[in-house]
Write an enzyme that holds these catalytic residues in place. Structure first.
Site, PDB file in Angstrom:
ATOM      1  N   GLU A 108      -4.223   3.643  15.382  1.00 57.22           N
ATOM      2  CA  GLU A 108      -2.938   4.144  14.893  1.00 57.22           C
ATOM      3  C   GLU A 108      -2.644   5.579  15.321  1.00 57.22           C
ATOM      4  O   GLU A 108      -1.534   6.069  15.115  1.00 57.22           O
ATOM      5  CB  GLU A 108      -2.905   4.068  13.358  1.00 57.22           C
ATOM      6  CG  GLU A 108      -3.002   2.650  12.811  1.00 57.22           C
ATOM      7  CD  GLU A 108      -3.177   2.632  11.313  1.00 57.22           C
ATOM      8  OE1 GLU A 108      -2.186   2.380  10.607  1.00 57.22           O
ATOM      9  OE2 GLU A 108      -4.308   2.868  10.858  1.00 57.22           O
ATOM     10  N   CYS A 159      -0.906  -5.610  14.821  1.00 61.70           N
ATOM     11  CA  CYS A 159      -0.376  -6.051  13.528  1.00 61.70           C
ATOM     12  C   CYS A 159       0.871  -5.275  13.124  1.00 61.70           C
ATOM     13  O   CYS A 159       1.313  -5.346  11.980  1.00 61.70           O
ATOM     14  CB  CYS A 159      -1.436  -5.944  12.434  1.00 61.70           C
ATOM     15  SG  CYS A 159      -2.093  -4.285  12.208  1.00 61.70           S
ATOM     16  N   ASP A 196       2.647   3.067  13.045  1.00 65.44           N
ATOM     17  CA  ASP A 196       2.105   4.422  12.955  1.00 65.44           C
ATOM     18  C   ASP A 196       1.779   4.990  14.333  1.00 65.44           C
ATOM     19  O   ASP A 196       2.009   6.180  14.598  1.00 65.44           O
ATOM     20  CB  ASP A 196       0.845   4.439  12.074  1.00 65.44           C
ATOM     21  CG  ASP A 196       1.190   4.661  10.609  1.00 65.44           C
ATOM     22  OD1 ASP A 196       2.040   5.526  10.328  1.00 65.44           O
ATOM     23  OD2 ASP A 196       0.628   3.974   9.747  1.00 65.44           O
ATOM     24  N   HIS A 209      23.725  -0.434   6.167  1.00 66.05           N
ATOM     25  CA  HIS A 209      22.550  -1.100   5.617  1.00 66.05           C
ATOM     26  C   HIS A 209      22.868  -2.517   5.159  1.00 66.05           C
ATOM     27  O   HIS A 209      22.004  -3.394   5.171  1.00 66.05           O
ATOM     28  CB  HIS A 209      21.979  -0.274   4.464  1.00 66.05           C
ATOM     29  CG  HIS A 209      21.142   0.873   4.931  1.00 66.05           C
ATOM     30  ND1 HIS A 209      20.822   1.947   4.149  1.00 66.05           N
ATOM     31  CD2 HIS A 209      20.564   1.118   6.140  1.00 66.05           C
ATOM     32  CE1 HIS A 209      20.069   2.785   4.829  1.00 66.05           C
ATOM     33  NE2 HIS A 209      19.910   2.303   6.039  1.00 66.05           N
TER      34      HIS A 209
END
Length: 818
Positions: A681, A752, A705, A446
C-alpha cells in the site's frame, strides 16, 4: 451562407460578470429560435473545459458537442458590451458571439468570424459602434481568403494528417494544440485548402476550418523540428483530449426517438420503460418558538450526536454491501455533520425564544445558497448534500418538521422528482424504481453517483416542466439523457431491444459465474471477494467467488464502546470459514487509523493520521489487542484454509515483528502454520519488495491507498480525489515491479483495491502478472466474464501499452482499443 439577423444583435449592453454575459447571449439565441433554453447550460459547460476568448475583445461561447440535440437551427447572436467584461486572465471581452451549430457548420462559422474580426482596429470599432449595420455587414459579408499558398508555404519538414473523429479543429483541440506547439522552439505551420496558419495562434487555426475527417499538413522548422512534428502528429491522431466527448456523442447519436421528448443530462446508464410517477415536493414546516438560547444549543448538540451515531451505524452495517463510491458519499456526509465550523456557526446563532430547529434550518439554507452560487458545477451540486445532512439533524430536533414523500411505489415506475438527496436516493427500492428523472442536478451530483452505483438508470437537469407531465408509458434513456413521454411503436421497439441486449449480457455472465476465469489462451486468474462479515462470505460464494481475498476485520471493532473479545472474533471468523466450505479465506489484521477511528483505543489526535499510527503500526503498539485477534484467527484456521495478511506495512522490521508475535500465538493455541502475507500500500513496500519477498507468503496490493501514497493525493480530498486514479502509469509501474519481484521468488500477487473491479483495470492487472483479483460480490461474474473473453497475450500487450503512457487519462483511452 449563414446570415446574422438584426434581432439577434444587442447593442450597448452591460454585463456584471462573464456568466451574466453568457446568459444574455444565450437568451438572444433562444429568442432567435436557434436553441432550447437547456443549451445555455451546455455553453457554461463548454467554458469549463475550453477557452473561447479569441483575442481583440472577441469571444465565441458555444455549447458541448454532446448537447447538439438542443440546437433547433444553426445561427449566431452577438452581444455588444462597450464597457467590456472580464473573460479570462484579465482579458476584457466586448463582442460576445454566441454560436449554435448542429454539425461541422460551427467550424466554418469560426473560420468566418476569425477572418472578419481578428483585425484589431475593426474589432475596436465594432465594440463601440451604435450602428447595428456595421456589425451585420461585417458578419454577413463573404469571407476573404487573406492567406494563400503562393505567399507562404509549408516548411520542408512536414506531414499530411487526417483529423480523427467528426468534431473538427474547434476551440478546445485548438487550445490543446497551441499549448503543445509552445513547448517547442521550432516554428510550426498548419495548411488546409490553400490556407496556411501560424500554429501558435488559436484564431489562425480556427480560420483554417479543419473539419473532422479532413486532411491538413503540419510542418515545422527549427532546432527541434523532427521532435515537434512527431509529437504534434501523435497528439492529433489521439484526438487532442477529445476522445471521451466523442464516445458519449456517438452513443447518443445511435438513439433517435420519434415521440415527444424531454431532454436532460445522462446521469446513470440504462433503459427503462414504464409509467411516470411524479413525486410531490417535500414539505418542511418548522415552529420558530423556542426556549432559552442555552437550552436550544443543547438540543442542537444532542441532535448532532444522534445524527452522527445514526449515520455511523448505517456505514457500519452497509460497509460491505454497497460499493466504495456510495460509501464515500456518506462518509463525506459524516464529515459535514462533524464539521466544527458548521457546528459552531449553528450554536452561535441560537437566540432566546427561537427554536433550535428554526435556527438550524436557517443556517442550512444559507449554506445551500452559498454552495449553489458557485460557478463550478460539481461544487454547486453539493448544495444537495448540505440539505441532506440538514434534514438528518432536523428530524431529531423536530420529528414533525418534515413531511416526507412516500417513496414506496405501488407498481414499478419511472420516478420523477424536483431533486433528491443522496439519502433519499439510497432508500429507493430498485425493484419498484425503474428509472430516476430529476428536474435539477447533473451528472456529477452525489444523487447521480448513487444512481449509477445502484444500477438505476437516471436523467438529471430536465427542467421543472417535467413535474407537470403524466404518462402511462414512457421511456427513460439514461445513456442519452432523454425522457420519451409519448413513445411511438418504433421507440418502444428500440428501447425493448436495448433492454434485451443488456439483460442477456448480464444473465449470461451470472449464469457462468461458477466457471473459472480462464483466458482464451488458457491462463488462469483467481477471482475472489472482499468481505466484512460472515453473511457477505456466503453471498460471495453464491456470486461465484473462488474464496475471499480480503476480510476487513475492522467491522468488528467499529461503533462499539470496547473491543470485541477473542470469543466473539473467533465465532465470526469460524462462521466465514464454514460458509466458504473449503475455499481459502484471507483475514487482514486490524486496519484502524487514517480515516477509521475507534474511541476506546484512546488514539492521540494526529495532524496527518494517514501518515501516523495505522494498520500494522497500531497493532504493534497494542500488543494484547493484536494477540487477541491472532488467537481468534488461528483458532478459526482449525476449521478450514485461512491465511493472515498484515496491512500498511512500510518497513521490513514491521513485518518481522508482526510475524514473530503471530508465531508465538500459533504455538500458544496449538494451530498448524498458515501463510502470512502483507498488503502493498506504500511505495517503500514496493521498493523493498526484493527483501520482503524472501519472508512473506504473498503480496496483496491495496490500490486505493497505494494510489494516494504514490501520487501524494488524499483520495478523500474534494478537488484532488478525481485525480487520484489507480490507472495512473506511476501506480501501474509499482504493481508491475511488485509482480516481477514476487514471481522471481516464487510468490504470488493479488489486488484487493477498487481497480480489480474495473473492467479495463482487470485486464491490465492480468497482463502485469497479478494472480488474484479480489472484488465486491456484485462484480465477480462480470470480472470473470471479462477475463474469459480475453487472451493473456492481449492483456500483456495492453499492460505494456499502459506502462508507456504518461497520464491516467491516456491509460483509460486504451479502452477504446478493446
Amino acid at each position: 451562407m449563414l446570415e446574422l439577423k438584426e434581432n439577434a444583435v444587442k447593442l450597448g449592453a452591460k454585463a456584471s460578470t462573464k456568466d451574466d454575459a453568457i446568459n444574455q447571449v444565450g437568451q438572444l439565441l433562444v429568442a432567435g429560435g436557434y436553441i432550447k433554453p437547456g443549451y445555455i447550460d451546455s455553453i457554461f459547460g463548454r467554458e469549463k473545459v475550453s477557452n473561447t476568448y479569441l483575442g481583440n475583445g472577441i469571444c465565441i461561447p458555444h455549447g458541448l458537442q454532446e448537447n447538439r440535440d438542443l440546437i433547433l437551427n444553426t445561427g449566431v447572436a452577438v452581444l455588444q458590451l462597450p464597457d467590456g467584461v472580464e473573460w479570462k486572465d484579465g482579458e476584457k471581452a466586448h463582442l460576445i458571439v454566441g454560436i449554435a451549430a448542429k454539425t461541422d457548420e460551427h467550424i466554418q462559422i469560426l473560420s468566418q468570424l476569425t477572418n472578419l474580426l481578428s483585425e484589431e482596429e475593426q474589432a475596436k470599432i465594432l465594440a463601440k459602434t451604435t450602428d447595428i449595420n456595421l456589425i451585420l455587414n461585417a458578419l454577413n459579408s463573404e469571407v476573404k481568403e487573406d492567406i494563400e499558398t503562393t505567399s507562404v508555404e509549408d516548411f520542408p519538414t512536414k506531414k499530411e494528417i487526417i483529423f480523427p473523429g467528426y468534431a473538427g479543429f474547434h476551440a478546445r483541440p485548438a487550445t490543446a494544440f497551441v499549448d503543445m506547439v509552445n513547448s517547442f522552439n521550432s516554428e510550426v505551420r498548419l495548411s488546409h485548402n490553400g490556407k496556411i496558419a501560424n500554429a501558435r495562434s488559436m484564431a489562425a487555426i480556427l480560420r483554417l476550418g479543419i473539419t473532422g475527417g479532413s486532411s491538413f499538413v503540419i510542418s515545422a522548422k527549427g532546432e527541434d523540428e523532427e521532435k515537434a512534428l512527431i509529437s504534434l502528429c501523435k497528439a492529433v491522431e489521439e484526438g487532442l483530449k477529445e476522445g471521451s466527448e466523442e464516445v458519449v456523442n456517438k452513443s447518443v447519436d445511435k438513439r433517435h426517438y420519434f415521440g415527444e421528448l424531454i431532454e436532460g443530462v445522462p446521469a446513470a446508464p440504462g433503459m427503462a420503460i414504464g409509467p411516470i410517477v411524479v413525486l410531490d415536493e417535500e414539505e418542511i414546516k418548522i415552529s420558530a418558538i423556542g426556549e432559552t438560547a442555552h437550552l436550544e444549543r443543547n438540543k442542537v448538540r444532542e441532535a448532532l450526536n444522534k445524527a452522527i451515531s445514526e449515520l455511523n451505524l448505517w456505514l457500519h452495517q452497509k460497509h460491505e454491501k454497497v460499493d466504495r463510491k456510495r460509501m464515500d458519499i456518506f462518509i463525506a456526509h459524516l464529515g459535514l455533520l462533524k464539521d466544527p465550523e458548521l457546528q459552531e456557526k449553528a450554536l452561535n446563532a441560537m437566540e432566546d425564544g427561537v427554536s433550535a430547529s428554526h435556527t438550524w434550518w436557517k443556517i442550512i439554507k444559507e449554506e445551500q445558497e452559498s454552495l449553489s452560487s458557485l460557478s463550478d458545477a460539481r461544487l454547486s451540486q453539493r448544495a444537495n448534500d448540505m440539505k441532506d445532512i440538514g434534514k438528518r439533524v432536523l428530524k431529531f430536533l423536530d420529528p414533525n418538521a418534515i413531511k416526507s414523500n412516500n417513496l414506496d411505489l405501488e407498481t414499478p415506475s419511472i420516478l420523477v422528482s424536483l431533486d433528491m438527496t443522496p439519502s433519499e436516493t439510497s432508500q429507493l427500492d430498485k425493484t419498484k424504481v425503474l428509472a430516476l428523472v430529476t428536474a435539477k442536478g447533473g451528472s456529477t451530483s452525489h444523487t447521480a453517483i448513487l444512481a449509477r452505483s445502484m444500477g438505476i438508470p437516471s436523467i438529471a437537469g430536465v427542467g421543472e416542466k417535467v413535474l407537470n407531465i403524466s404518462s402511462s408509458q414512457a421511456i427513460a434513456d439514461g445513456d442519452s439523457g432523454i425522457l420519451v413521454i409519448k413513445p411511438t411503436t418504433k421507440d418502444l421497439d428500440l428501447a425493448e431491444e436495448l433492454q434485451k441486449e443488456a439483460k442477456a449480457q448480464k444473465d449470461a455472465e451470472f449464469e457462468d459465474r461458477f466457471k473459472p476465469a480462464v483466458t482464451l489462451d488458457n491462463h488462469r486468474m483467481e477471482v475472489v471477494a472482499n468481505i466484512a462479515n460472515a453473511d457477505a462470505a456466503l453471498e460471495a460464494v453464491n456470486n461465484g467467488a473462488e474464496g475471499v481475498g480480503l476480510v476487513r476485520t475492522e467491522f468488528l471493532f467499529l461503533e462499539r464502546k470496547e473491543a470485541p473479545n477473542e470469543t466473539e472474533q473467533f465465532q465470526a471468523y469460524k462462521k466465514m470459514v464454514q460458509h466458504l466450505n473449503g475455499l481459502p479465506l484471507i483475514i487482514r489484521t486490524l486496519d484502524i487509523g487514517g480515516d477509521k477511528q475507534v474511541p476506546y483505543l484512546n488514539m492521540p489526535k494526529e495532524d496527518n493520521p494517514f501518515l501516523g499510527i495505522r494498520g500494522i503500526r497500531l497493532c504493534l503498539q497494542n500488543i494484547e489487542l493484536f494477540k487477541e485477534q491472532l488467537r481468534a484467527i488461528y483458532q478459526a484456521s482449525k476449521y478450514g484454509p485461512v491465511k493472515i495478511m498484515f496491512p500498511m506495512v512500510g518497513l521490513l522490521e514491521e513485518f518481522r515483528e508482526g510475524a514473530k508475535i503471530a508465531e508465538e500465538v500459533r504455538i500458544e493455541v496449538g494451530a498448524e502454520p498458515i501463510d502470512i502475507g502483507m498488503m502493498i500500500e506504500v511505495p517503500s513496500a514496493v521498493l523493498m519488495a526484493e527483501h520482503f519477498a524472501k519472508e512473506v507468503a504473498f503480496f496483496s496490493v491495496g490500490t486505493n491507498d497505494l494510489t494516494q501514497y504514490v501520487l501524494s493525493m488524499d483520495r478523500g480530498h474534494q478537488s484532488l480525489a478525481k485525480k487520484a486514479d489507480a490507472l495512473h502509469p506511476a501506480v501501474l509501474k509499482m504493481i508491475k515491479m511488485a509482480c516481477d519481484i514476487a514471481s522471481k521468488h516464487g510468490k504470488w500477487v493479488g489486488v484487493c483495491g477498487n481497480l480489480a473491479a474495473n473492467p479495463l483495470g482487470a485486464k491490465i492487472l492480468t497482463g502485469l502478472g497479478v494472480a488474484e483479483l479480489s472484488v465486491t460480490g456484485a462484480a465477480i461474474a462480470n470480472i470473470k466474464a471479462i477475463i474469459r473473453e480475453s487472451t493473456f497475450s492481449e492483456c500483456k500487450e495492453l499492460a505494456n501499452k499502459a506502462l508507456l503512457q504518461d497520464t491516467a487519462t491516456a491509460v483509460r483511452a486504451l479502452s477504446d482499443e478493446i
